[in-house]
Design an enzyme around this catalytic site. Structure first.
Site, mmCIF file in Angstrom:
data_model
loop_
_atom_site.group_PDB
_atom_site.id
_atom_site.type_symbol
_atom_site.label_atom_id
_atom_site.label_comp_id
_atom_site.label_asym_id
_atom_site.label_seq_id
_atom_site.Cartn_x
_atom_site.Cartn_y
_atom_site.Cartn_z
ATOM 1 N N TRP A 104 0.806 -1.224 0.000
ATOM 2 C CA TRP A 104 0.000 0.000 0.000
ATOM 3 C C TRP A 104 0.830 1.261 0.000
ATOM 4 C CZ3 TRP A 104 -4.340 -0.663 -2.041
ATOM 5 C CH2 TRP A 104 -5.065 -1.843 -1.835
ATOM 6 N N ASP A 179 -1.398 6.390 6.469
ATOM 7 C CA ASP A 179 -2.451 5.462 6.065
ATOM 8 C C ASP A 179 -2.656 4.479 7.214
ATOM 9 O OD1 ASP A 179 -4.046 3.505 4.975
ATOM 10 O OD2 ASP A 179 -2.883 3.262 3.133
ATOM 11 N N LYS A 203 -11.741 -2.246 6.719
ATOM 12 C CA LYS A 203 -10.844 -3.162 7.404
ATOM 13 C C LYS A 203 -11.274 -3.270 8.870
ATOM 14 C CE LYS A 203 -8.712 -3.175 3.501
ATOM 15 N NZ LYS A 203 -7.689 -2.244 3.082
HETATM 16 C C1 PLP Z 1 -7.168 -1.719 1.772
HETATM 17 C C2 PLP Z 1 -6.125 -0.704 1.916
HETATM 18 C C3 PLP Z 1 -6.021 0.397 1.035
HETATM 19 C C4 PLP Z 1 -6.950 0.573 -0.149
HETATM 20 O O1 PLP Z 1 -8.220 0.874 0.276
HETATM 21 P P1 PLP Z 1 -9.395 1.165 -0.761
HETATM 22 O O2 PLP Z 1 -10.519 1.528 0.160
HETATM 23 O O3 PLP Z 1 -9.639 -0.103 -1.509
HETATM 24 O O4 PLP Z 1 -9.000 2.270 -1.643
HETATM 25 C C5 PLP Z 1 -5.036 1.317 1.262
HETATM 26 N N1 PLP Z 1 -4.183 1.202 2.297
HETATM 27 C C6 PLP Z 1 -4.241 0.167 3.161
HETATM 28 C C7 PLP Z 1 -3.273 0.104 4.296
HETATM 29 C C8 PLP Z 1 -5.221 -0.808 3.003
HETATM 30 O O5 PLP Z 1 -5.277 -1.838 3.865
#
Ligand code: PLP
Length: 368
Positions: A104, A179, A203
């Site tokens: 990511w 993130d 998540k």
């Molecule tokens: C799942 C995830 C993303 C992407 O998320 P989307 O909602 O599909 O855009 C980005 N960063 C991390 C750490 C993730 O687990």
């Protein structure tokens, strides 16, 4: 005979607390005597405004968010934030410093320069491409005090790595942009250590469709006027999150999750359970005499997403199939990593991890 419990180890969209789903079920057709569902409610109605307000207040309480931070519930997923952070916060700067430690944060670093004039400088690498096993210490990040911000992903969902402590930058360094998609609300931390935090809900928060953004107020001064309004943080703040239709139903469910988390004792209490869950699973992996392997450096192991494999791709496949029949679902690893991945988000009970460990031991007895 009682039905076999089902445990969902999906990395995302992921398990939600059963109590939350039951409340949603009860309120599905008639929300609190209004006679209609949340899904069919104007986002500008008093009823929905109250849902949104309470969701924000509960999140603020759970995370102790200081008053000089704004909270947004946006559409577009964490992926959209790769671009929004750069478009809004890097205008007029030469570079963004990006730490790449897995799938990511690598994607974020690739996307950030698009639609801006800014360059991305890779401040640190966590390993070879597609083979991330360690986390570079913040002391070794190559950061300039002229950079717009420093971006990193605190928990790498795909690769199973997680910073155990928040990297501390020295004074005068640019703000941290993080993130937190797969770990927000899983453990205590200090919001004030960050300039901006974002997290896709699917998540550890709620259903797909809403992304939480927490931003320090003074950074809003950086948002340029010449970017599309829908990508501008300032537009969303000025319109109280109602610039365009917010993802109403995912916000409602996320609000129920926040309330559920309070009944569990809040973030501190769930963190203690999360620690036990992770320890239980890693102990089982490490205690298997090498039958199961987790390749991540000990202090970089994720407590949310535990990756493991045997020495045979065939056996891994069989593991996932047999586990599925035992009610242990969605354990297949990400395509670039292979093997297995067990996601242990807040809504995964300890009993689910214990059932997985029991199955792992049984599987090893039969095939080891
Ligand atoms: C799942 C995830 C993303 C992407 O998320 P989307 O909602 O599909 O855009 C980005 N960063 C991390 C750490 C993730 O687990």
């Amino acid at each position: 005979m009682s039905a076999q419990p089902i445990y969902n180890f999906s990395a995302g969209p992921a398990v939600l607390p059963e109590a939350v789903l039951r409340t949603a079920q009860q309120e599905m057709l008639d929300y609190c005597g209004t006679g209609f569902p949340v899904m069919a409610m104007s986002h500008r109605s008093d009823m929905f405004m109250s849902i949104l307000h309470h969701a924000e207040q509960d999140l603020r309480r759970l995370l102790n968010i200081p008053n000089n931070y704004k909270v947004l519930f946006l559409q577009g997923g964490a992926t959209t934030q790769f671009n929004m952070t750069a478009m809004n916060l890097a205008h007029g700067f030469e570079r963004i410093d990006a730490v790449v430690t897995g799938n990511w944060s690598r994607l974020a670093a690739e996307q950030m320069p698009l639609l801006t004039d800014v360059k991305v400088h890779i401040a640190a690498h966590g390993g070879e491409l597609f083979d991330y096993k360690d986390l570079p210490d913040a002391d070794n990040w190559e950061i300039s005090n002229h950079s717009a911000f420093v971006h990193f992903a605190i928990n790498e969902t795909v690769n199973g790595l997680q910073y155990q402590n928040v990297p501390k930058l020295s004074d005068g360094m640019p703000p941290l942009v993080c993130d937190m998609s797969s770990e927000l609300l899983s453990r205590e931390f200090n919001v004030a250590d960050y300039g901006l935090i974002y997290a896709g809900a699917q998540k550890n928060i709620g259903p797909a469709g809403v992304t939480v953004v927490i931003i320090r107020e003074d950074l809003l001064d950086r948002c340029p006027k010449n970017i599309p309004s829908v990508f501008n943080y300032r537009t969303h703040i000025e319109k109280d999150g109602m610039y365009n239709t917010p993802p109403t139903y995912p916000i409602y469910i996320s609000g129920l999750v926040f309330r559920w988390l309070q009944t569990q004792g809040g973030v501190k209490a769930i963190e203690a359970v999360n620690n036990i869950k992770a320890e239980t699973l890693y102990d089982a992996i490490d205690g298997s005499g090498g039958f199961y392997i987790n390749p991540i450096t000990a202090n970089a192991r994720s407590k949310m997403n535990v990756v493991f494999k045997t020495d045979s791709g065939k056996l891994d496949k069989l593991f996932v199939q047999e586990a599925d029949l035992r009610g242990l679902r969605l354990l297949k690893g990400y395509k670039t990593v292979g093997g297995m991945r067990a996601s242990l988000y807040n809504a995964m009970p300890l009993a689910g991890v214990e059932a997985l460990v029991e199955f792992m031991q049984d599987f090893q007895r039969r095939y080891g």
